[in-house]
Design a protein around this motif. Structure first.
Motif, PDB file in Angstrom:
ATOM      1  N   THR A   1       0.979  -1.253  -0.034  1.00  0.00           N
ATOM      2  CA  THR A   1       0.007  -0.049   0.046  1.00  0.00           C
ATOM      3  C   THR A   1       0.774   1.164   0.041  1.00  0.00           C
ATOM      4  O   THR A   1       0.614   2.268  -0.740  1.00  0.00           O
ATOM      5  N   GLU A   2       1.785   1.266   0.715  1.00  0.00           N
ATOM      6  CA  GLU A   2       2.730   2.546   1.058  1.00  0.00           C
ATOM      7  C   GLU A   2       3.424   2.811  -0.531  1.00  0.00           C
ATOM      8  O   GLU A   2       3.415   3.989  -1.105  1.00  0.00           O
ATOM      9  N   PHE A   3       3.845   1.785  -1.055  1.00  0.00           N
ATOM     10  CA  PHE A   3       4.568   1.817  -2.490  1.00  0.00           C
ATOM     11  C   PHE A   3       3.597   2.286  -3.522  1.00  0.00           C
ATOM     12  O   PHE A   3       3.876   3.074  -4.247  1.00  0.00           O
ATOM     13  N   GLN A   4       2.174   1.904  -3.396  1.00  0.00           N
ATOM     14  CA  GLN A   4       1.151   2.182  -4.350  1.00  0.00           C
ATOM     15  C   GLN A   4       1.145   3.942  -4.222  1.00  0.00           C
ATOM     16  O   GLN A   4       0.731   4.481  -5.244  1.00  0.00           O
ATOM     17  N   LYS A   5       1.047   4.083  -2.945  1.00  0.00           N
ATOM     18  CA  LYS A   5       0.785   5.730  -2.843  1.00  0.00           C
ATOM     19  C   LYS A   5       2.068   6.556  -3.257  1.00  0.00           C
ATOM     20  O   LYS A   5       1.638   7.697  -4.071  1.00  0.00           O
ATOM     21  N   LYS A   6       3.164   5.965  -3.163  1.00  0.00           N
ATOM     22  CA  LYS A   6       4.336   6.644  -3.750  1.00  0.00           C
ATOM     23  C   LYS A   6       4.247   6.540  -5.379  1.00  0.00           C
ATOM     24  O   LYS A   6       4.507   7.824  -5.723  1.00  0.00           O
ATOM     25  N   CYS A   7       3.725   5.611  -6.028  1.00  0.00           N
ATOM     26  CA  CYS A   7       3.492   5.641  -7.410  1.00  0.00           C
ATOM     27  C   CYS A   7       2.681   6.576  -8.047  1.00  0.00           C
ATOM     28  O   CYS A   7       2.663   7.270  -8.768  1.00  0.00           O
ATOM     29  N   LEU A   8       1.326   6.464  -7.291  1.00  0.00           N
ATOM     30  CA  LEU A   8       0.338   7.477  -7.679  1.00  0.00           C
ATOM     31  C   LEU A   8       0.878   8.813  -7.552  1.00  0.00           C
ATOM     32  O   LEU A   8       0.371   9.771  -8.416  1.00  0.00           O
ATOM     33  N   GLY A   9       1.681   9.240  -6.621  1.00  0.00           N
ATOM     34  CA  GLY A   9       2.023  10.440  -6.330  1.00  0.00           C
ATOM     35  C   GLY A   9       3.140  10.900  -7.233  1.00  0.00           C
ATOM     36  O   GLY A   9       3.340  12.030  -7.901  1.00  0.00           O
ATOM     37  N   LYS A  10       3.734   9.967  -7.892  1.00  0.00           N
ATOM     38  CA  LYS A  10       5.039  10.124  -8.856  1.00  0.00           C
ATOM     39  C   LYS A  10       4.271  10.327 -10.125  1.00  0.00           C
ATOM     40  O   LYS A  10       4.628  11.387 -10.907  1.00  0.00           O
ATOM     41  N   MET A  11       3.192   9.572 -10.410  1.00  0.00           N
ATOM     42  CA  MET A  11       2.457   9.528 -11.715  1.00  0.00           C
ATOM     43  C   MET A  11       1.917  11.134 -11.681  1.00  0.00           C
ATOM     44  O   MET A  11       1.580  11.595 -12.772  1.00  0.00           O
ATOM     45  N   ARG A  12       1.177  11.570 -10.774  1.00  0.00           N
ATOM     46  CA  ARG A  12       0.705  12.836 -10.710  1.00  0.00           C
ATOM     47  C   ARG A  12       1.793  13.777 -10.948  1.00  0.00           C
ATOM     48  O   ARG A  12       1.456  14.795 -11.560  1.00  0.00           O
ATOM     49  N   ASP A  13       3.217  13.905 -10.278  1.00  0.00           N
ATOM     50  CA  ASP A  13       4.016  14.764 -10.749  1.00  0.00           C
ATOM     51  C   ASP A  13       4.501  14.451 -12.096  1.00  0.00           C
ATOM     52  O   ASP A  13       4.614  15.656 -12.930  1.00  0.00           O
TER      53      ASP A  13
ATOM     54  N   ILE B   1      -7.989   6.407 -10.681  1.00  0.00           N
ATOM     55  CA  ILE B   1      -8.305   7.149 -12.175  1.00  0.00           C
ATOM     56  C   ILE B   1      -8.881   8.290 -12.192  1.00  0.00           C
ATOM     57  O   ILE B   1      -8.449   9.291 -12.956  1.00  0.00           O
ATOM     58  N   GLN B   2      -9.779   8.396 -11.247  1.00  0.00           N
ATOM     59  CA  GLN B   2     -10.644   9.805 -11.216  1.00  0.00           C
ATOM     60  C   GLN B   2      -9.772  10.844 -10.583  1.00  0.00           C
ATOM     61  O   GLN B   2      -9.877  12.007 -11.046  1.00  0.00           O
ATOM     62  N   ALA B   3      -8.798  10.460  -9.717  1.00  0.00           N
ATOM     63  CA  ALA B   3      -7.765  11.350  -9.251  1.00  0.00           C
ATOM     64  C   ALA B   3      -6.763  11.924 -10.176  1.00  0.00           C
ATOM     65  O   ALA B   3      -6.257  12.998  -9.956  1.00  0.00           O
ATOM     66  N   LEU B   4      -6.351  11.053 -10.901  1.00  0.00           N
ATOM     67  CA  LEU B   4      -5.214  11.312 -12.042  1.00  0.00           C
ATOM     68  C   LEU B   4      -5.570  11.734 -13.099  1.00  0.00           C
ATOM     69  O   LEU B   4      -4.829  12.593 -13.944  1.00  0.00           O
ATOM     70  N   CYS B   5      -6.518  11.243 -13.809  1.00  0.00           N
ATOM     71  CA  CYS B   5      -6.691  11.228 -15.226  1.00  0.00           C
ATOM     72  C   CYS B   5      -7.940  12.278 -15.574  1.00  0.00           C
ATOM     73  O   CYS B   5      -9.021  12.336 -15.030  1.00  0.00           O
ATOM     74  N   ASN B   6      -7.715  13.074 -16.411  1.00  0.00           N
ATOM     75  CA  ASN B   6      -8.624  13.922 -17.106  1.00  0.00           C
ATOM     76  C   ASN B   6      -9.422  13.534 -18.133  1.00  0.00           C
ATOM     77  O   ASN B   6     -10.510  14.016 -18.468  1.00  0.00           O
ATOM     78  N   LYS B   7      -8.828  12.385 -18.841  1.00  0.00           N
ATOM     79  CA  LYS B   7      -9.911  11.856 -19.788  1.00  0.00           C
ATOM     80  C   LYS B   7      -9.732  10.428 -19.501  1.00  0.00           C
ATOM     81  O   LYS B   7      -8.653   9.772 -18.916  1.00  0.00           O
ATOM     82  N   SER B   8     -10.638   9.477 -20.255  1.00  0.00           N
ATOM     83  CA  SER B   8     -10.755   8.130 -20.017  1.00  0.00           C
ATOM     84  C   SER B   8     -11.158   7.333 -21.215  1.00  0.00           C
ATOM     85  O   SER B   8     -12.012   7.870 -21.985  1.00  0.00           O
TER      86      SER B   8
END
Length: 425
Positions: free
Chosen positions: A199-211, A229-236
């Motif tokens: 879980t901790e690494f997934q959060k790091k990955c999501l944060g990095k993808m946001r960056d 997906i809703q937090a990161l992506c503007n289109k789907s």
């Protein structure tokens, strides 16, 4: 070779289709030399069975897919397993070629699709970092500039000079993602493989993808976690049976997807072991949900206890097996994971049961998956989205009618009482 500039679009797909040939071969339970020779001879003369059944079947993983992606777009890709999402990413990553159509790409792509993809097992972690950078067309100097950040993010400093074939799946994923995200690709492609990490690494990955997305680079992200997906992506993109059936604003796509897959299935079963899902070690027979309805109700509400029964055929004598059950929200967030104790089983039918008490889950839609695990660590078979069910609301002696917050709604020993009286003069 880099494609010519495509204007505002960095990826254009034109009439993409991908066909696979499925070879149906008989399995008679014996694989001796005589059987192999006999089957080979039979294949030379047998073109078609009497009932019209042919041994080879065409399967279209993708059909007539068209889209364009602009620079800086953050694209979420949703759909059931088998919808064609991963096939699309493999085509975009140049791992496989489309059967028809063409892909035009302007920019360097880094992909994280499967555990170990892009790694040479005999090379060390250090060597694989430079290998992946070279594949992306980077110079040694450019790779060295990102080297320390990659190692720090992956947390594999102690194992940098160890061949990656000795890495665990979690170490593979951490290093693979760190390489893909830090070597400055114009386009980053990430599949559901992140689910392997903790879980901790997934959060790091999501944060990095946001960056990455905020820096103007393009992101393609496949996940069953619709919240991410809703937090990161503007289109789907929404895929179904190999076809792109909808694309646009992420909120619209997720809402559309949820409305179309909200069918409920309280039972799945297979009577024929040969056609049942699984492999040569285990095959699933059934997965059922039994609500303990109260009074004359025929629906599941927050008070209803729920029993799950899972049956499978074990085909390995003396196998040490246990079951692991995951309960997810409909947007892909895991509420809990429970497992049985491991036991040794003979060949034959094995069953497991699990009860979720009433007054525990909140109202909403839920998805259950079940894993069959060997030796407490090796997943023999993962039955994803095995069952889908709804829990309805029920309130008694409550005057508030808003949505009850949270995924669980337990009845706990929670009371209020008068502890002191104020005496008026």
């Amino acid at each position: 070779m880099k494609q010519p500039h495509l204007g505002m679009s960095v990826i254009v797909a034109e009439n993409i289709s991908k066909k696979y040939i499925i070879d149906h071969q008989r399995k008679n339970g014996s694989s001796g030399l005589r059987d192999i020779v006999s089957e080979t001879v039979n294949k030379l003369f047998r073109k078609q069975e009497k009932n019209g059944f042919t041994e080879k079947e065409e399967f279209w993983a993708l059909q007539d897919v068209n889209f364009s992606i602009d620079k800086g777009d953050r694209i979420g890709i949703v759909g059931h397993n088998g919808a064609g999402k991963s096939t699309l990413l493999k085509i975009l990553s140049r791992i496989t070629e489309p059967t028809t159509g063409q892909i035009k790409i302007d920019g360097r792509i880094a992909s994280l699709l499967e555990v170990g993809t892009g790694f040479h097992p005999e090379l060390t972690g250090r060597e694989n970092i430079f290998l992946n950078g070279a594949i992306l067309g980077m110079s040694k100097g450019e790779i060295r500039e990102s080297f320390d950040a990659i190692v720090d993010f992956a947390g594999v400093e102690k194992f940098l000079d160890t061949p990656v074939k000795r890495y665990s799946s979690g170490m593979y994923v951490r290093l693979g993602f760190a390489i893909a995200a830090h070597l400055n690709p114009e386009i980053l492609i990430v599949d559901e493989v992140l689910a392997v990490g903790d879980t901790e690494f997934q959060k790091k990955c999501l944060g990095k993808m946001r960056d990455v997305s905020e820096s103007g680079r393009t992101l393609l992200f496949v996940s069953h976690n619709l919240t991410a997906i809703q937090a990161l992506c503007n289109k789907s993109f929404y895929f179904e049976k190999g076809r792109l059936i909808d694309q646009g604003d992420t909120t619209h796509i997720v809402t559309n997807y949820l409305s179309k897959v909200s069918h409920k299935s309280l039972e799945k079963h297979w009577d024929n072991i040969e056609s049942a899902p699984g492999n040569d070690q285990v095959r699933v027979k059934s997965f059922k949900l039994f609500p303990e309805y109260q009074d004359d109700l025929t629906h599941i509400d927050v008070r209803t206890p729920i029993n799950f029964q899972f049956e499978f055929w074990n085909m390995v004598e003396g196998a040490s097996l246990n079951l692991s059950m995951h309960l997810y929200t409909f947007t892909g967030e895991c509420i809990f994971n429970v497992g049985t104790q491991a036991e040794n089983f003979s060949k034959g039918l094995v069953s497991g049961t699990c009860e979720i008490p009433g007054n525990f889950l909140n109202d909403g839609s839920y998805v259950v998956s079940m894993m069959i695990v060997k030796d407490t660590s090796t997943v023999l078979y993962n039955m994803e989205e095995a069952l889908v069910f709804d829990i309805e609301d029920y309130r008694e002696n409550v005057t508030w009618y808003g949505k009850w917050p949270g995924y669980i709604r337990p009845q706990l020993n929670f009371s209020i009482r008068q502890t002191e009286h104020v005496v008026n003069d």
